[in-house]
Motif scaffolding. Structure first.
Motif, PDB file in Angstrom:
ATOM      1  N   TYR A  86       0.849  -1.188   0.000  1.00  0.00           N
ATOM      2  CA  TYR A  86       0.000   0.000   0.000  1.00  0.00           C
ATOM      3  C   TYR A  86       0.881   1.233   0.000  1.00  0.00           C
ATOM      4  O   TYR A  86       1.712   1.404   0.899  1.00  0.00           O
ATOM      5  CB  TYR A  86      -0.904  -0.021   1.236  1.00  0.00           C
ATOM      6  N   THR A  87       0.704   2.096  -1.008  1.00  0.00           N
ATOM      7  CA  THR A  87       1.511   3.305  -1.088  1.00  0.00           C
ATOM      8  C   THR A  87       0.658   4.515  -1.443  1.00  0.00           C
ATOM      9  O   THR A  87      -0.285   4.412  -2.230  1.00  0.00           O
ATOM     10  CB  THR A  87       2.653   3.150  -2.125  1.00  0.00           C
ATOM     11  N   ILE A  88       0.983   5.626  -0.819  1.00  0.00           N
ATOM     12  CA  ILE A  88       0.382   6.912  -1.199  1.00  0.00           C
ATOM     13  C   ILE A  88       1.528   7.676  -1.856  1.00  0.00           C
ATOM     14  O   ILE A  88       2.317   8.343  -1.192  1.00  0.00           O
ATOM     15  CB  ILE A  88      -0.164   7.656   0.029  1.00  0.00           C
ATOM     16  N   ALA A  89       1.637   7.509  -3.168  1.00  0.00           N
ATOM     17  CA  ALA A  89       2.880   7.888  -3.848  1.00  0.00           C
ATOM     18  C   ALA A  89       3.022   9.395  -4.043  1.00  0.00           C
ATOM     19  O   ALA A  89       4.123   9.904  -4.201  1.00  0.00           O
ATOM     20  CB  ALA A  89       2.969   7.155  -5.187  1.00  0.00           C
ATOM     21  N   ASP A  90       1.895  10.111  -4.036  1.00  0.00           N
ATOM     22  CA  ASP A  90       1.949  11.559  -4.274  1.00  0.00           C
ATOM     23  C   ASP A  90       1.562  12.320  -3.011  1.00  0.00           C
ATOM     24  O   ASP A  90       0.426  12.209  -2.546  1.00  0.00           O
ATOM     25  CB  ASP A  90       0.987  11.936  -5.402  1.00  0.00           C
ATOM     26  N   PHE A  91       2.517  13.138  -2.501  1.00  0.00           N
ATOM     27  CA  PHE A  91       2.203  14.046  -1.383  1.00  0.00           C
ATOM     28  C   PHE A  91       1.548  13.247  -0.259  1.00  0.00           C
ATOM     29  O   PHE A  91       0.434  13.513   0.178  1.00  0.00           O
ATOM     30  CB  PHE A  91       1.287  15.184  -1.848  1.00  0.00           C
ATOM     31  N   GLN A  92       2.300  12.275   0.209  1.00  0.00           N
ATOM     32  CA  GLN A  92       1.750  11.277   1.112  1.00  0.00           C
ATOM     33  C   GLN A  92       1.091  11.880   2.355  1.00  0.00           C
ATOM     34  O   GLN A  92       1.618  12.859   2.924  1.00  0.00           O
ATOM     35  CB  GLN A  92       2.865  10.318   1.551  1.00  0.00           C
ATOM     36  N   ASN A  93       0.001  11.295   2.747  1.00  0.00           N
ATOM     37  CA  ASN A  93      -0.556  11.482   4.082  1.00  0.00           C
ATOM     38  C   ASN A  93       0.032  10.367   4.930  1.00  0.00           C
ATOM     39  O   ASN A  93      -0.190   9.203   4.619  1.00  0.00           O
ATOM     40  CB  ASN A  93      -2.082  11.380   4.033  1.00  0.00           C
ATOM     41  N   PRO A  94       0.851  10.681   5.919  1.00  0.00           N
ATOM     42  CA  PRO A  94       1.026  11.959   6.610  1.00  0.00           C
ATOM     43  C   PRO A  94       2.336  12.695   6.312  1.00  0.00           C
ATOM     44  O   PRO A  94       2.501  13.807   6.796  1.00  0.00           O
ATOM     45  CB  PRO A  94       1.058  11.510   8.070  1.00  0.00           C
ATOM     46  N   SER A  95       3.269  12.112   5.570  1.00  0.00           N
ATOM     47  CA  SER A  95       4.616  12.704   5.548  1.00  0.00           C
ATOM     48  C   SER A  95       4.765  13.863   4.585  1.00  0.00           C
ATOM     49  O   SER A  95       5.659  14.697   4.737  1.00  0.00           O
ATOM     50  CB  SER A  95       5.657  11.625   5.197  1.00  0.00           C
ATOM     51  N   GLY A  96       3.945  13.910   3.517  1.00  0.00           N
ATOM     52  CA  GLY A  96       4.120  14.919   2.475  1.00  0.00           C
ATOM     53  C   GLY A  96       5.059  14.477   1.366  1.00  0.00           C
ATOM     54  O   GLY A  96       5.188  15.161   0.343  1.00  0.00           O
ATOM     55  N   ALA A  97       5.718  13.322   1.535  1.00  0.00           N
ATOM     56  CA  ALA A  97       6.709  12.868   0.549  1.00  0.00           C
ATOM     57  C   ALA A  97       6.047  12.394  -0.738  1.00  0.00           C
ATOM     58  O   ALA A  97       4.928  11.874  -0.736  1.00  0.00           O
ATOM     59  CB  ALA A  97       7.529  11.729   1.144  1.00  0.00           C
ATOM     60  N   THR A  98       6.769  12.552  -1.846  1.00  0.00           N
ATOM     61  CA  THR A  98       6.359  11.996  -3.135  1.00  0.00           C
ATOM     62  C   THR A  98       7.401  10.966  -3.562  1.00  0.00           C
ATOM     63  O   THR A  98       8.604  11.208  -3.460  1.00  0.00           O
ATOM     64  CB  THR A  98       6.237  13.120  -4.181  1.00  0.00           C
TER      65      THR A  98
END
Lengths: 365, 365
Positions: free
Chosen positions: B140-152
């Motif tokens: 599971y990845t939030i690849a764009d502007f991740q919640n919570p870190s902000g990383a892409t």
């Protein structure tokens, strides 16, 4: 393929002509553009749109914290299962019962025990006997105009059910989406009115307004409702506030009672046509005559099974549901047939039942 | 209690002033009263309102059968878990990750393995090392502007992830609700574009229009989408067609792109204010500078833990989230702080970060 016009006795859906399109459109616009507009667009409480919770609380004479509003009432069964059941826990249901509830209970790993349904509700002697062998967490009942049988639980049986619930320590889940759709006779006291502590009462606006608004609700004791709301939050954060605010606006404007009156006026002749057709075309057959809701049900004669019947009926342009899907033990439904009557005109009902009787006679002989 | 004005760095919600109220109201009325009015009110396919599925399919250049639309995208994670996971199955997540996904995965009995997050995405060497010890079903990845870190996630890491997915036979779940909200720089190719067979791509209109419409969607291969749609049907029959038809109307009218432009114009100065405030008030501190989305994140100095910080910050009128909730192993988040910036004005962001820096310095010294 049949040359005859197709008649579908399959899904129990509201009649297309029952929807108050203009009123819903006005209420939706008012919900989105009105005083609550920010609350409707922003995240909100997982228990539902607060004004609708309050409206429902008043209607059911409970506290707002006893009400949870969700995206349809089926989803509440899923959330209740998370909140109440461990895998392997036992749940009692009426046999037959709503097929989608069976699917959800199986998904949650419940051990499902069916209590045979009679014309006046579940066989409470069988219920008591089953309680000697099992310790259910829950008894699921559709007490008014049951889907799929059409039966309504008598007051005596309701009293017995809550008495047994108290004695054996299980909860009652009263699924009551058809309750406002009584076409004759008078209401029987609901289980939640008999025992508000042990009973979770569920209803929905699906049959009262439309499936499209996707608003169902449950009423129960505060701690349980809070627990279910936590599972709701963990599942979808906030329910569809657009739908809930539209329904609230519809109710606030006093449109619900006139809408229910219109529905009863639309469906009553369909119920009468269905009963009349059963008497005319199926003399001597065993069937349950409902006083409301969407369904009546038939016990097919010996030797006539669902499988054969559905194939033959299709040749005559009739679509039928497989009765076995409504039973915890599918083979118990071999001779069970559900007939939904609300989405068909009286003429189609009569024609459909007549064709059905011919097919059944052909198979029985 | 603080005498200073309260500033909440807690939930990552859209700004109240971001909602296009009038347009949504018009679209809702058109959805309910227009040509699709019967489809909107009656039960429909569990995969969502067909015109919206088709619109999304065209936008994402896939077939409509590859799209499922649901009541928000979080619910799709629940349905995907039903469709893909047995209890005890392993799921890889970024560490930190979206806390609500962790809750859902735990509910489904998943074994959760966290892959440490860096400023350019998950540590892919750690991912490869973990694959020597585990056989995950899903990453599971939030690849764009991740919640919570902000990383892409960088393009190189995205390529490595899909390469590892192919080699080790796991699926990638790309949760991309913030992707349309890039405020500077250029888009990185999405994981679903790199590997459309192994990737399920999820997004939502929550951050693009509003949470209130409650419409999220997933894109994946047809057999999986059909399986998820079956679980959706068994859970809620039909999603909220009122919300979905409203969103469709909004998109059909060409309102989505202008709305996204407005959002970027509203949020870009907030991102800039947040970064500027971090540079001014937290020199030498380790933090992730995002190019879009709702969040930036800070590594607190040694000795400053979430618990102490939140108590002191509250005395200065600042509400902070507990960073530990975002980690599969909560103790890994002792010094992690998420700062959402979209629902605050630039002035509040600067003031809030300044106060925060004072509190942190007080604790670190």
């Amino acid at each position: 393929m049949s040359a005859e016009r197709p008649i579908a006795f399959t899904r129990g859906v509201p009649a297309d002509e029952s929807y108050p399109f203009e009123a819903i459109a006005e209420c939706a616009a008012a919900a989105v553009g009105g005083a609550h507009r920010l609350r409707v667009q922003q995240y909100g409480p997982s228990g539902g749109f607060p004004p609708l919770r309050e409206w429902l609380a008043e209607r059911h004479e409970v506290a707002p914290e006893q009400v949870i509003v969700a995206n349809g009432s089926l989803q509440l069964i899923d959330l209740l299962a998370w909140a109440l059941l461990e895998r392997g826990d036992t749940v009692f249901v009426e046999s037959p019962t709503y097929d989608r509830t069976l699917t959800l209970l199986r998904r949650h790993g419940a051990t499902i025990v069916g209590i045979p349904m009679e014309a006046d509700g579940p066989d409470t002697d069988a219920l008591e006997a089953a309680l000697a062998r099992h310790r259910p967490k829950l008894f699921y009942t559709i007490a008014d105009f049951q889907n799929p049988s059409g039966a309504t639980v008598s007051l005596a049986k309701r009293r017995r059910i809550v008495e047994l619930a108290g004695r054996h320590g299980f909860r009652v889940l009263e699924d009551a989406p058809y309750r406002p759709l009584r076409y004759r006779g008078s209401q029987v006291t609901s289980l939640v009115e008999l025992d508000g502590e042990r009973t979770v009462h569920m209803s929905s606006f699906t049959k009262q307004i439309s499936p499209g608004v996707r608003v169902g609700y449950a009423i129960g004791e505060k701690a349980l409702v809070a627990r279910v709301a936590k599972f709701a939050e963990d599942t979808y954060i906030t329910p569809s506030l657009l739908g809930e605010a539209t329904v609230f606006e519809f109710c606030r404007r006093g449109l619900l009672e006139p809408q229910l009156e219109r529905l009863r006026a639309l469906y009553r002749p369909r119920l009468e046509a269905a009963c009349e057709a059963m008497r005319r075309h199926f003399p001597g057959c065993e069937w349950i005559e409902p006083d409301g809701g969407f369904f009546l049900s038939v016990s097919l004669p010996n030797g006539v099974t669902n499988e054969a019947l559905r194939a033959r009926a299709a040749e005559r342009g009739l679509a039928l549901s497989d009765g076995r899907g409504f039973f915890p033990n599918p083979e118990d439904g071999d001779r069970f047939l559900r007939l939904p009557f609300c989405a068909l005109t009286p003429a189609d009902i009569d024609e459909g039942v007549a064709r059905l009787a011919t097919v059944v006679r052909g198979l029985a002989s």
